[in-house]
Design a protein around this motif. Structure first.
Motif, PDB file in Angstrom:
ATOM      1  N   TYR A   1      -8.027 -25.224   9.420  1.00 31.32           N
ATOM      2  CA  TYR A   1      -7.219 -24.894   8.247  1.00 31.32           C
ATOM      3  C   TYR A   1      -7.816 -23.686   7.526  1.00 31.32           C
ATOM      4  O   TYR A   1      -7.091 -22.779   7.093  1.00 31.32           O
ATOM      5  CB  TYR A   1      -7.164 -26.092   7.301  1.00 31.32           C
ATOM      6  N   GLY A   2      -9.157 -23.684   7.402  1.00 31.29           N
ATOM      7  CA  GLY A   2      -9.821 -22.558   6.756  1.00 31.29           C
ATOM      8  C   GLY A   2      -9.610 -21.255   7.498  1.00 31.29           C
ATOM      9  O   GLY A   2      -9.448 -20.202   6.880  1.00 31.29           O
ATOM     10  N   VAL A   3      -9.590 -21.309   8.836  1.00 33.78           N
ATOM     11  CA  VAL A   3      -9.354 -20.102   9.637  1.00 33.78           C
ATOM     12  C   VAL A   3      -7.949 -19.567   9.379  1.00 33.78           C
ATOM     13  O   VAL A   3      -7.749 -18.355   9.178  1.00 33.78           O
ATOM     14  CB  VAL A   3      -9.553 -20.394  11.130  1.00 33.78           C
ATOM     15  N   VAL A   4      -6.966 -20.471   9.381  1.00 37.15           N
ATOM     16  CA  VAL A   4      -5.584 -20.052   9.117  1.00 37.15           C
ATOM     17  C   VAL A   4      -5.471 -19.469   7.710  1.00 37.15           C
ATOM     18  O   VAL A   4      -4.864 -18.405   7.508  1.00 37.15           O
ATOM     19  CB  VAL A   4      -4.612 -21.240   9.292  1.00 37.15           C
ATOM     20  N   ALA A   5      -6.071 -20.143   6.717  1.00 37.88           N
ATOM     21  CA  ALA A   5      -6.020 -19.645   5.346  1.00 37.88           C
ATOM     22  C   ALA A   5      -6.706 -18.284   5.223  1.00 37.88           C
ATOM     23  O   ALA A   5      -6.253 -17.410   4.474  1.00 37.88           O
ATOM     24  CB  ALA A   5      -6.671 -20.650   4.393  1.00 37.88           C
ATOM     25  N   THR A   6      -7.794 -18.085   5.975  1.00 31.99           N
ATOM     26  CA  THR A   6      -8.487 -16.790   5.959  1.00 31.99           C
ATOM     27  C   THR A   6      -7.589 -15.675   6.462  1.00 31.99           C
ATOM     28  O   THR A   6      -7.513 -14.593   5.854  1.00 31.99           O
ATOM     29  CB  THR A   6      -9.761 -16.866   6.820  1.00 31.99           C
ATOM     30  N   LEU A   7      -6.901 -15.919   7.556  1.00 31.54           N
ATOM     31  CA  LEU A   7      -5.998 -14.902   8.111  1.00 31.54           C
ATOM     32  C   LEU A   7      -4.858 -14.591   7.145  1.00 31.54           C
ATOM     33  O   LEU A   7      -4.481 -13.423   6.962  1.00 31.54           O
ATOM     34  CB  LEU A   7      -5.457 -15.369   9.452  1.00 31.54           C
ATOM     35  N   LEU A   8      -4.311 -15.636   6.530  1.00 29.00           N
ATOM     36  CA  LEU A   8      -3.258 -15.415   5.545  1.00 29.00           C
ATOM     37  C   LEU A   8      -3.801 -14.645   4.334  1.00 29.00           C
ATOM     38  O   LEU A   8      -3.133 -13.760   3.801  1.00 29.00           O
ATOM     39  CB  LEU A   8      -2.667 -16.751   5.101  1.00 29.00           C
TER      40      LEU A   8
ATOM     41  N   GLY B   1       8.752  -8.334   3.134  1.00 27.09           N
ATOM     42  CA  GLY B   1       8.149  -8.305   4.464  1.00 27.09           C
ATOM     43  C   GLY B   1       6.908  -9.160   4.539  1.00 27.09           C
ATOM     44  O   GLY B   1       6.657  -9.841   5.539  1.00 27.09           O
ATOM     45  N   GLY B   2       6.114  -9.177   3.446  1.00 30.95           N
ATOM     46  CA  GLY B   2       4.901  -9.978   3.425  1.00 30.95           C
ATOM     47  C   GLY B   2       5.193 -11.456   3.542  1.00 30.95           C
ATOM     48  O   GLY B   2       4.500 -12.183   4.269  1.00 30.95           O
ATOM     49  N   VAL B   3       6.199 -11.928   2.825  1.00 31.22           N
ATOM     50  CA  VAL B   3       6.560 -13.350   2.896  1.00 31.22           C
ATOM     51  C   VAL B   3       6.967 -13.725   4.310  1.00 31.22           C
ATOM     52  O   VAL B   3       6.532 -14.752   4.857  1.00 31.22           O
ATOM     53  CB  VAL B   3       7.690 -13.681   1.902  1.00 31.22           C
ATOM     54  N   VAL B   4       7.784 -12.890   4.940  1.00 34.96           N
ATOM     55  CA  VAL B   4       8.236 -13.166   6.304  1.00 34.96           C
ATOM     56  C   VAL B   4       7.050 -13.205   7.263  1.00 34.96           C
ATOM     57  O   VAL B   4       6.923 -14.127   8.085  1.00 34.96           O
ATOM     58  CB  VAL B   4       9.267 -12.113   6.759  1.00 34.96           C
ATOM     59  N   VAL B   5       6.158 -12.223   7.156  1.00 34.50           N
ATOM     60  CA  VAL B   5       5.010 -12.172   8.071  1.00 34.50           C
ATOM     61  C   VAL B   5       4.071 -13.352   7.824  1.00 34.50           C
ATOM     62  O   VAL B   5       3.533 -13.943   8.768  1.00 34.50           O
ATOM     63  CB  VAL B   5       4.260 -10.829   7.931  1.00 34.50           C
ATOM     64  N   LEU B   6       3.862 -13.719   6.566  1.00 41.32           N
ATOM     65  CA  LEU B   6       3.024 -14.884   6.258  1.00 41.32           C
ATOM     66  C   LEU B   6       3.573 -16.146   6.918  1.00 41.32           C
ATOM     67  O   LEU B   6       2.828 -16.926   7.529  1.00 41.32           O
ATOM     68  CB  LEU B   6       2.936 -15.088   4.746  1.00 41.32           C
ATOM     69  N   LEU B   7       4.874 -16.350   6.795  1.00 39.25           N
ATOM     70  CA  LEU B   7       5.488 -17.547   7.374  1.00 39.25           C
ATOM     71  C   LEU B   7       5.425 -17.518   8.898  1.00 39.25           C
ATOM     72  O   LEU B   7       5.073 -18.519   9.540  1.00 39.25           O
ATOM     73  CB  LEU B   7       6.935 -17.666   6.907  1.00 39.25           C
ATOM     74  N   VAL B   8       5.753 -16.375   9.482  1.00 35.09           N
ATOM     75  CA  VAL B   8       5.716 -16.258  10.940  1.00 35.09           C
ATOM     76  C   VAL B   8       4.300 -16.464  11.456  1.00 35.09           C
ATOM     77  O   VAL B   8       4.071 -17.176  12.442  1.00 35.09           O
ATOM     78  CB  VAL B   8       6.275 -14.890  11.396  1.00 35.09           C
ATOM     79  N   LEU B   9       3.324 -15.851  10.765  1.00 35.71           N
ATOM     80  CA  LEU B   9       1.936 -15.989  11.189  1.00 35.71           C
ATOM     81  C   LEU B   9       1.487 -17.442  11.113  1.00 35.71           C
ATOM     82  O   LEU B   9       0.860 -17.955  12.050  1.00 35.71           O
ATOM     83  CB  LEU B   9       1.043 -15.117  10.301  1.00 35.71           C
ATOM     84  N   GLN B  10       1.808 -18.120  10.011  1.00 31.42           N
ATOM     85  CA  GLN B  10       1.382 -19.514   9.897  1.00 31.42           C
ATOM     86  C   GLN B  10       1.984 -20.375  10.998  1.00 31.42           C
ATOM     87  O   GLN B  10       1.272 -21.131  11.665  1.00 31.42           O
ATOM     88  CB  GLN B  10       1.774 -20.103   8.541  1.00 31.42           C
ATOM     89  N   PHE B  11       3.297 -20.283  11.173  1.00 34.39           N
ATOM     90  CA  PHE B  11       3.934 -21.157  12.158  1.00 34.39           C
ATOM     91  C   PHE B  11       3.507 -20.803  13.580  1.00 34.39           C
ATOM     92  O   PHE B  11       3.389 -21.691  14.438  1.00 34.39           O
ATOM     93  CB  PHE B  11       5.451 -21.104  12.000  1.00 34.39           C
ATOM     94  N   ALA B  12       3.240 -19.522  13.842  1.00 39.13           N
ATOM     95  CA  ALA B  12       2.765 -19.125  15.170  1.00 39.13           C
ATOM     96  C   ALA B  12       1.370 -19.694  15.418  1.00 39.13           C
ATOM     97  O   ALA B  12       1.079 -20.199  16.516  1.00 39.13           O
ATOM     98  CB  ALA B  12       2.744 -17.602  15.288  1.00 39.13           C
TER      99      ALA B  12
END
Length: 273
Positions: A227-234, A126-137
């Protein structure tokens, strides 16, 4: 490339390390952990020093290691294998830095790891799926706004040699994910969790994780910040996975598989699949 029940009762003005270690976000018995300012400052200082020490170790190991391999004729500069070797050595350096801290510090039980069970496997998937969805969103939302995060430099060598991406699929799972999670979730978040409630510790560790990605971005200042903001959320999501599972293997594998998926997508695009 880019983890909560809170602790049981703590006396006012103190932070319970047992409460921090055993707590998980969102549990039915979650309570607020009272933070002692002195303890918070101490743990923040420790976390910063560990990150700096890990990076110094990474620079030293990468430099000495690649020079030695080139000198022995095992590597040729400016090749994909040279870049991959540098990546492996860099994250080995992270591990050496963390090992040095653990050898010097009296922090028993700081890193929580155990064999995976079925629940862990579900959290990883589930974590992998959410990470990918979050990044692309997030990337799509930025694109709509006419913004970009730039590109991680780790992707660049594959533009000329797509097999680099295949090597990085393996390196991501076996080296990058475990090493980064050992440092940022196992040690940094673990230290912060001994002075803070779950979510502040997750957010601070995630922010540190985001900040260290700035140098890896090819682009301008705004692109690096985004990029840093996205990496922080991930990173915060990985922190939640660690807090929820109490098992460092969970965010380590989720992180590695997430990175591996991105490299796999890049390989498919590069060869026209």
């Amino acid at each position: 490339m880019t983890q909560a029940d809170e602790g049981p009762d703590a006396a006012p003005g103190t932070a319970s390390s047992d409460a921090a270690t055993d707590a998980r976000v969102g549990g039915p018995e979650s309570e607020e952990l009272v933070t002692d300012p002195a303890a918070a400052a101490f743990r923040l200082g420790q976390a910063v020093l560990v990150v700096l020490g890990a990076f110094f170790a990474a620079v030293a190991v990468t430099g000495w290691g690649t020079d030695a391999l080139v000198g022995l004729g095992l590597l040729t500069p400016e090749t994909s294998l040279h870049t991959i070797a540098q990546t492996v050595l860099q994250f080995l350096g992270f591990g050496i830095g963390v090992a040095g801290f653990l050898a010097l510090a009296d922090e028993p039980g700081l890193i929580r790891v155990r064999a995976l069970d079925r629940r862990d496997a579900l959290l990883i998937g589930g974590g992998v799926v959410v990470l990918l969805v979050l990044q692309f969103a997030l990337l799509y939302a930025l694109q709509v706004l006419g913004l970009s995060t730039g590109e991680n430099r780790a992707m660049l060598p594959g533009r000329e040699d797509p097999t680099y991406f295949l090597y990085m699929v393996v390196v991501s799972v076996l080296v990058v994910g475990p090493a980064e999670e050992l440092l940022f979730r196992g040690v940094v978040q673990g230290l912060l969790r001994r002075a803070f409630a779950a979510w502040p510790a997750i957010l601070i560790a995630g922010t540190v994780f985001g900040l260290i990605h700035f140098p890896s971005v090819q682009g301008g200042t705004v692109e690096a910040l985004l990029y840093g903001v996205v990496a922080t959320l991930l990173g915060c999501l990985l922190g939640y996975l660690y807090e929820r599972s109490g098992n460092l293997a969970v965010p380590s594998l989720a992180h590695g598989l997430y990175n591996a998926t991105l490299f796999g997508i890049q390989y498919a695009a590069a060869v026209g699949v």
